[in-house]
Design an enzyme around this catalytic site. Structure first.
Site, mmCIF file in Angstrom:
data_model
loop_
_atom_site.group_PDB
_atom_site.id
_atom_site.type_symbol
_atom_site.label_atom_id
_atom_site.label_comp_id
_atom_site.label_asym_id
_atom_site.label_seq_id
_atom_site.Cartn_x
_atom_site.Cartn_y
_atom_site.Cartn_z
ATOM 1 N N SER A 38 0.830 -1.215 0.000
ATOM 2 C CA SER A 38 0.000 0.000 0.000
ATOM 3 C C SER A 38 0.864 1.265 0.000
ATOM 4 C CB SER A 38 -0.890 0.037 1.243
ATOM 5 O OG SER A 38 -1.563 -1.181 1.400
ATOM 6 N N GLU A 60 10.323 -4.984 -5.299
ATOM 7 C CA GLU A 60 9.191 -5.735 -4.722
ATOM 8 C C GLU A 60 9.182 -7.131 -5.327
ATOM 9 O OE1 GLU A 60 6.319 -5.508 -2.533
ATOM 10 O OE2 GLU A 60 6.212 -7.549 -3.273
ATOM 11 N N GLN A 68 -5.623 -5.818 1.449
ATOM 12 C CA GLN A 68 -5.776 -6.653 2.654
ATOM 13 C C GLN A 68 -7.016 -6.325 3.496
ATOM 14 O OE1 GLN A 68 -1.936 -6.759 4.822
ATOM 15 N NE2 GLN A 68 -0.926 -6.225 2.920
ATOM 16 N N CYS A 188 -3.909 -3.417 11.451
ATOM 17 C CA CYS A 188 -5.343 -3.308 11.726
ATOM 18 C C CYS A 188 -5.753 -3.947 13.062
ATOM 19 C CB CYS A 188 -6.181 -3.905 10.608
ATOM 20 S SG CYS A 188 -7.892 -3.330 10.774
ATOM 21 N N ASP A 324 3.320 0.128 7.794
ATOM 22 C CA ASP A 324 3.355 -0.743 8.972
ATOM 23 C C ASP A 324 4.755 -0.987 9.536
ATOM 24 O OD1 ASP A 324 0.689 -0.965 8.396
ATOM 25 O OD2 ASP A 324 0.734 -3.082 7.826
ATOM 26 N N LYS A 332 -1.786 0.776 12.731
ATOM 27 C CA LYS A 332 -1.178 0.399 11.445
ATOM 28 C C LYS A 332 -2.258 0.016 10.442
ATOM 29 C CE LYS A 332 3.218 -0.756 13.518
ATOM 30 N NZ LYS A 332 3.806 0.525 13.128
ATOM 31 N N THR A 333 -2.641 0.981 9.617
ATOM 32 C CA THR A 333 -3.747 0.785 8.677
ATOM 33 C C THR A 333 -3.412 1.428 7.326
ATOM 34 O OG1 THR A 333 -4.739 2.831 9.489
ATOM 35 C CG2 THR A 333 -5.561 0.782 10.453
ATOM 36 N N ALA A 335 -5.482 3.316 5.937
ATOM 37 C CA ALA A 335 -5.994 4.680 6.118
ATOM 38 C C ALA A 335 -4.879 5.606 6.603
ATOM 39 C CB ALA A 335 -7.143 4.661 7.125
ATOM 40 N N CYS A 367 -10.460 2.835 11.410
ATOM 41 C CA CYS A 367 -10.743 1.423 11.542
ATOM 42 C C CYS A 367 -12.248 1.183 11.429
ATOM 43 C CB CYS A 367 -10.222 0.941 12.902
ATOM 44 S SG CYS A 367 -10.216 -0.843 13.011
#
Ligand SMILES: Cc1cc2nc3c(=O)[nH]c(=O)nc-3n(C[C@H](O)[C@H](O)[C@H](O)COP(=O)(O)OP(=O)(O)OC[C@H]3O[C@@H](n4cnc5c(N)ncnc54)[C@H](O)[C@@H]3O)c2cc1C
Length: 438
Positions: A38, A60, A68, A188, A324, A332-333, A335, A367
């Site tokens: 992300s 990557e 996720q 999350c 994260d 840790k999101t 968002a 969340c």
């Protein structure tokens, strides 16, 4: 004389591969982004517009990118794992150079990253967004149980096992349903209880709930870290008659006896053994090997050591972190990443111009706490657990609109705007419709 060196190295639980110095290449770039999840994709998209073709390299290894946050709804049978997956190539800008490999080591004083295939990448600026990984090994018996299709043990925290949660739910005929939350930082932190609520709702639909004990064992001393939402969630727990045991951590899975062993976080010698018919595990997590093995850029817990406001590395000003894997104390999101990428873009551009980073990340995270099929509490907050809501309603209430935002709107924004570098969170909307954010 052959220069071939073969090292077989198991990396992230799935694959093993070889390292060959014969094919090793040297690359150089203005900006290297490590990790195409992300955070990494979003930053790659942004800087591919600021810099020329191939001045951005993205490192990557995965051929697929996953959204996720939808894995919770995969576990509840609303989506499939295929709905959450796209080819990595399709989420990377064509003007960036993609190296399909793992970062292995870094020499931050020389600005060089080595990959597991032996390549060397010389960078001027570096962004690290390698995320968090499940650490199944910390719980003996867990991985074997996850890999056994008939064990009744699953997790929504993996593309490999989130459909198993749905299968277990469909096959569940009543008894003991046990859910866990581990004693490590996780992505999350709301997801371990979202799946409890959805499982309860599904068991009601299939009329097995009346013959089931639902237990949620969490290492935390509270149901949720922000009081406003914790108060609302405690009412949900009460309504659903869920047994919540705080400071209770999964230690071992004895799949042969269908038993889960827990310890008390205050007194590790205090053990409880729970029988289960269905066990949903939120695995302990840790940062990837790349960070755990390169202590020169991490804190003691192996998280990338950055300033929590500027996201700049504390020791190396040409390194930034996103998502994260950093030690910023936010939830840790994805968002959080939407907001972080805006701050990081502004600050890294300033660093490139030899100016100080001025933009500050306020710790925003969100969340969507699914409580039923069709209901959700949309928690939004900043550092220190201060609510920071976008909608002009009390967001601690369970609403239908929040459910459809989670299920349909957020995935749309993610694939179409965020990964292309065009979404910075709901700040603009909040300033218009709910400027006080209360
Ligand atoms: C079940 C579940 C529910 C969730 N629900 C929500 C939600 O409702 N709302 C929300 O906002 N967020 C949610 N999240 C969290 C969100 O998905 C993550 O916070 C976000 O994806 C993290 O992005 P990232 O870029 O930091 O890491 P990731 O997206 O995990 O990407 C890390 C990338 O780094 C790569 N990598 C690892 N090691 C190396 C290496 N050595 N070299 C190169 N690359 C490497 C990996 O292959 C991976 O592609 C949820 C997550 C889960 C699992």
């Amino acid at each position: 004389m052959s220069l071939l060196i073969k090292i077989h190295k198991p990396i992230p639980h799935i694959r093993s591969f070889s390292v060959s110095t014969i094919n090793a290449a040297k690359h150089s770039c203005k900006l290297l982004v490590i990790g195409g999840g992300s955070g990494g994709c979003t930053i790659t998209a942004k800087f591919s517009r600021h810099l020329k073709k191939d001045e951005v390299i993205i490192l990557e290894p995965s051929l697929h990118h996953y959204y996720q946050p939808l894995w919770t709804l995969v576990g509840a049978g609303v989506k499939t794992v295929a709905d959450t997956r796209r080819p990595e190539k399709s989420v990377l800008p064509s003007t960036a150079k993609w190296i399909k490999d793992y970062a292995l080591s870094i020499d931050p004083s020389q600005n060089i990253v080595k990959t597991t295939e032996g390549d060397e990448i010389q960078y001027e600026y570096l962004v690290i967004g390698v995320g968090l990984q499940n650490n199944y090994d910390k719980v003996p018996g867990l991985l074997e149980a996850l890999n056994d299709p008939k064990s009744g043990v699953s997790t929504i925290f993996s593309a490999d096992y989130c459909e198993k949660t749905w299968n277990d739910l469909k096959n569940f005929r009543g008894g003991e349903a046990v859910f866990t939350y581990p004693d490590t930082p996780i992505k999350c932190p709301g997801a371990p209880q979202k799946i409890v609520y959805l499982a309860d709702a599904y068991m009601n639909k299939t009329s097995v709930r009346s013959k089931t004990n639902v237990t949620y064992n969490t290492c935390l001393p509270v149901i949720f870290g922000v009081k406003k939402y914790a108060d609302a969630l405690l009412k949900v727990v009460e309504r659903k008659s869920i047994n919540v045991n705080y400071k209770t951590v999964l230690k071992e899975v004895r799949a042969d006896k269908r038993e889960a062993v827990f310890f008390n976080a205050d007194d590790k010698n205090k053990e409880t053994v729970l029988p289960y018919d269905m066990l949903h595990v939120t695995p302990p997590m840790h940062t990837p090997e790349f960070l755990r093995n390169n202590k020169n850029i991490t804190d003691a817990a192996s998280f990338l050591d950055v300033d929590k406001y500027t996201l700049q590395h504390k020791k190396y000003p040409n390194i930034y972190g996103i998502g994260d894997c950093t030690n910023t104390p936010n939830s840790k999101t994805a968002a959080a990443i939407a907001k972080q990428c805006y701050v990081l873009e502004a600050n890294l551009l300033n660093t490139m111009k030899k100016n100080e980073p001025k933009s500050r990340y306020n710790g925003y995270g969100a969340c969507p706490l699914l409580t039923e099929y069709g209901k959700c509490i949309l928690a939004e907050f900043i550092y220190d657990g201060v609510p920071h809501e976008t909608l002009p309603i009390d967001q601690s209430r369970e609403t239908t609109i929040a459910y459809y935002m989670k299920k349909d709107l957020f995935p749309f924004i993610y694939w179409n705007l965020m990964l292309r570098g065009y979404y910075h969170g709901p700040e603009l909307v909040r300033n218009i419709i709910n400027p006080l954010g209360m």
